[in-house]
Design a protein around this motif. Structure first.
Motif, PDB file in Angstrom:
ATOM      1  N   ASP A  93       0.796  -1.222   0.000  1.00  0.00           N
ATOM      2  CA  ASP A  93       0.000   0.000   0.000  1.00  0.00           C
ATOM      3  C   ASP A  93       0.835   1.282   0.000  1.00  0.00           C
ATOM      4  OD1 ASP A  93       0.955  -0.251   2.522  1.00  0.00           O
ATOM      5  OD2 ASP A  93      -0.999  -0.310   3.514  1.00  0.00           O
ATOM      6  N   ASN A  94       2.151   1.159  -0.243  1.00  0.00           N
ATOM      7  CA  ASN A  94       2.992   2.348  -0.375  1.00  0.00           C
ATOM      8  C   ASN A  94       3.465   2.558  -1.812  1.00  0.00           C
ATOM      9  OD1 ASN A  94       2.765   2.872   2.287  1.00  0.00           O
ATOM     10  ND2 ASN A  94       4.843   2.290   2.859  1.00  0.00           N
ATOM     11  N   LEU A  95       2.990   1.748  -2.740  1.00  0.00           N
ATOM     12  CA  LEU A  95       3.475   1.803  -4.117  1.00  0.00           C
ATOM     13  C   LEU A  95       2.384   2.317  -5.061  1.00  0.00           C
ATOM     14  CD1 LEU A  95       5.351  -1.620  -4.227  1.00  0.00           C
ATOM     15  CD2 LEU A  95       6.277   0.627  -3.677  1.00  0.00           C
ATOM     16  N   TYR A  96       2.818   3.134  -6.039  1.00  0.00           N
ATOM     17  CA  TYR A  96       1.885   3.722  -7.008  1.00  0.00           C
ATOM     18  C   TYR A  96       2.442   3.539  -8.411  1.00  0.00           C
ATOM     19  CZ  TYR A  96      -0.114   5.685  -2.833  1.00  0.00           C
ATOM     20  OH  TYR A  96      -0.684   5.815  -1.600  1.00  0.00           O
ATOM     21  N   MET A  97       1.527   3.519  -9.370  1.00  0.00           N
ATOM     22  CA  MET A  97       1.933   3.270 -10.754  1.00  0.00           C
ATOM     23  C   MET A  97       1.509   4.404 -11.670  1.00  0.00           C
ATOM     24  SD  MET A  97       1.274  -0.769 -11.429  1.00  0.00           S
ATOM     25  CE  MET A  97       2.211  -0.622 -12.946  1.00  0.00           C
ATOM     26  N   TYR A 125       6.292   3.598  -8.500  1.00  0.00           N
ATOM     27  CA  TYR A 125       6.873   4.714  -7.761  1.00  0.00           C
ATOM     28  C   TYR A 125       6.599   4.557  -6.275  1.00  0.00           C
ATOM     29  CZ  TYR A 125       7.263   6.783 -12.390  1.00  0.00           C
ATOM     30  OH  TYR A 125       7.584   7.017 -13.703  1.00  0.00           O
ATOM     31  N   GLY A 126       7.498   5.111  -5.468  1.00  0.00           N
ATOM     32  CA  GLY A 126       7.420   4.927  -4.036  1.00  0.00           C
ATOM     33  C   GLY A 126       6.459   5.843  -3.314  1.00  0.00           C
ATOM     34  N   THR A 127       6.067   6.971  -3.912  1.00  0.00           N
ATOM     35  CA  THR A 127       5.130   7.891  -3.272  1.00  0.00           C
ATOM     36  C   THR A 127       4.167   8.439  -4.317  1.00  0.00           C
ATOM     37  OG1 THR A 127       6.495   9.862  -3.628  1.00  0.00           O
ATOM     38  CG2 THR A 127       6.891   8.613  -1.601  1.00  0.00           C
TER      39      THR A 127
END
Length: 617
Positions: free
Chosen positions: A394-398, A404-406
């Motif tokens: 739940d800390n990863l984004y696309m 990406y980390g944030t």
């Protein structure tokens, strides 16, 4: 010579968990060693017999007797009074109320240059009567029923700073909290200052555990006296500072020592509040003696006693117990998972173990996008020399197929493309995002032309993006960006690919043998991270401790153990339930004593929740 426990619990040097039948057999054979504790906890005392074990008035009278000096003679009396004064100095310092004790009086107590002789000892003294006889402060604050629980007046053996006496006012709370601002009112009504007036000390006495008293500044204000001039002490203090030193005095009369033993028994035995109180129907302990602590500690240090008590409690609470590989074990879900994985790790190579566990559909405590059940904090390498560690889902984004980390770093890339591919100017960007802030309810604008400390470093000249943007802003942001430039939390498929290192989605950098890209490396969770993990024996692997009972049996689907019933539910749980019912008083008493002796507040809260459940069964 090896004990029965050593013989039964060790095979080829490896400890195995005993069945309920074996534990009960060994517990019964050990009955003589436990006899003293059984007798100590099972005894009765006079206060309990007459139904006054938690009666506030009874305790006030006994404490008054202890502090009056009439009950004891010689050195015992003088020592007890001085120990009481030492206690007040100690607690006033802990509570940062040192100024409440006159410096001249404090010096006399510390150096023993002043002694005390009790002139007056009264319980339930009317505040109005006190004011009539001794004078007082503000008479207008007194109510008709206002009474001082314990009033003590001491004569000093010589004048100190022009004063010849000391008054001690004790507000005693056994089964209730302060109400109607009693301490504020009593202080205003009784406080006297000035030359030749007695020294005065105001005391608040409760059954508060030492765990709270020794960290007094963190204590809930509801548990403390409203009036800051009161020094807060507890019954454990009375036991430690006054009663136990008296009981160790060989010159003390045998009858008086017997009375003290009865009172100690009343304080330390778990008892119900008396019928005339308004508290819930729960057991209470007011203080714990050194002997009781030692007996219970010795009892629970025995491996058989400890495991039998703990497993009986787990069974009574309805927690399923399991066997692993061989019948009879008493494992809870976490213990069973660990033992099963130890067996697997001993037979399967690391990456194969992870793949087999994953094939069971176990990714965490329940289905869905939870962190994996098993991981290695040191990483592992597969046959293609790719390196992988556990990453927090739940800390990863696309954005655009990359991870990406944030939110901020993903938005930086998305807004850059939005500007360049959409042919936007800096002014266009600022205008487009003018209503979007870093957090709901306000904050700094998401996009600005002003450099801030928390801006993301972007490749756009003169345009800055907030790095600390909240994830709950994504819906509004994506409305502006549109489908083409949308930022989303990582999906399950990409997360599994990232975990297994089967595809390259770490920005534009490849996964190398020496480690992950710096941006991803910083997100790695260790064993002490947000999710609670436990090591699999002595292997380099860890697993989720919060595995749920309805998922644990899935590990039996691993191909290697499909025909072995690796984990199965225990069949002798009924023995534990019968033991709990037969020994309920022993189990609850031991648990309550350990609970009250617990010094860690967080551990105490967890144990208290369990204890309350047990009381309802």
């Amino acid at each position: 010579m090896n004990s029965l426990y050593d013989v039964l619990s060790n095979q080829k040097g490896k400890e195995r968990v005993l069945s309920a039948e074996e534990l009960l057999t060994m517990f019964n054979r050990n009955i003589l060693n436990n006899a003293e504790l059984f007798g100590y906890i099972g005894r009765t005392n006079f206060f309990g017999i007459i139904g006054k074990a938690r009666n506030e008035g009874v305790h006030s009278r006994f404490v008054s007797e202890l502090l009056s000096g009439d009950f004891f003679k010689g050195d015992s009396r003088e020592s007890s009074l001085m120990h009481f004064m030492d206690l007040l100095l100690y607690r006033s310092a802990k509570e940062e109320k040192g100024a409440e004790v006159n410096e001249h009086l404090k010096k006399g107590i510390l150096t023993r240059s002043v002694l005390f002789e009790c002139e007056k000892s009264v319980c339930e003294l009317s505040v109005k009567d006190y004011q009539k006889r001794y004078g007082g402060g503000n008479k207008g604050v007194v109510k008709k029923d206002d009474r001082i629980d314990i009033y003590l007046r001491y004569k000093l053996n010589h004048s100190v700073a022009g004063r010849n006496s000391l008054e001690v006012f004790i507000e005693n709370k056994v089964n209730s909290l302060e109400f109607d601002s009693q301490t504020l009112r009593y202080y205003k009504a009784c406080c006297n200052g000035g030359f030749n007036r007695p020294f005065q000390l105001f005391v608040f006495l409760t059954p508060q555990p030492i765990r709270d008293m020794d960290r007094y500044l963190e204590l809930d204000s509801k548990m403390c006296p409203e009036c800051p001039h009161y020094i807060h002490i507890c019954y454990q203090d009375i036991l430690d500072y006054i009663i136990e030193p008296l009981m160790s005095d060989e010159s003390l009369d045998a009858d008086k020592k017997a009375m003290l033993k009865e009172y100690v028994s009343c304080l330390e035995l778990p008892a119900m509040p008396d019928a005339d109180t308004k508290l819930p129907n729960t057991l209470s302990i007011m203080a714990i003696s050194t002997k009781e602590k030692d007996l219970v500690s010795s009892f629970m240090e025995d491996a058989i006693n400890r495991r039998l008590i703990n497993k009986a409690i787990e069974a009574k609470l309805g927690e399923p117990l399991y066997s692993v590989a061989t019948k009879g074990h008493l494992f809870n879900a976490t213990e069973a998972m660990e033992q099963a994985l130890v067996v697997l790790a001993d037979r399967i190579k690391p990456l194969a173990l992870l793949k087999k566990v994953a094939s069971c559909g176990i990714v965490g405590p329940q289905n869905g996008a939870n962190p994996y059940l098993v991981y290695s904090p040191n990483g592992w390498r597969d046959s293609e020399k790719r390196f992988c560690k556990y990453l927090p889902f739940d800390n990863l984004y696309m954005y655009s197929g990359k991870v990406y980390g944030t939110v901020g770093s993903a938005l930086s890339a998305a807004i850059k493309d939005f500007k360049e591919k959409g042919h936007k100017t800096k002014e266009d960007l600022v205008k487009a995002f003018s209503g979007i802030y870093s957090h709901k309810g306000g904050g700094t604008p998401l996009v600005s032309v002003k450099k801030e400390k928390v801006n993301v470093k972007t490749e756009m000249d003169g345009v800055f993006i907030r790095e600390d943007v909240s994830a709950d802003r994504l819906p509004d942001i994506n409305t502006i960006l549109g489908e083409q430039f949308m930022v989303k939390p990582i999906d399950n498929e990409s997360y599994e690919a990232l975990m297994r290192c089967n595809v390259q989605i770490y920005y534009d950098e490849p996964v190398v043998e020496n480690g992950l890209p710096d941006e991803i490396e910083g997100l790695i969770q260790d064993v002490n991270g947000r999710c609670s993990y436990k090591q699999v024996g002595e292997t380099p692997f860890f697993f989720r401790k919060d595995i749920l009972d309805d998922r644990i049996l899935k590990i039996n689907k691993i191909e290697l153990f499909e025909e072995c019933n690796l984990i199965e539910k225990c069949k002798d749980t009924s023995l534990l339930l019968e033991f709990f019912d037969r020994r309920k008083n022993l189990i609850l008493s031991v648990y309550k004593i350990l609970l009250e002796a617990e010094t860690d507040r967080e551990v105490y809260k967890e144990k208290l929740a369990v204890y309350r459940k047990l009381l309802k069964l």
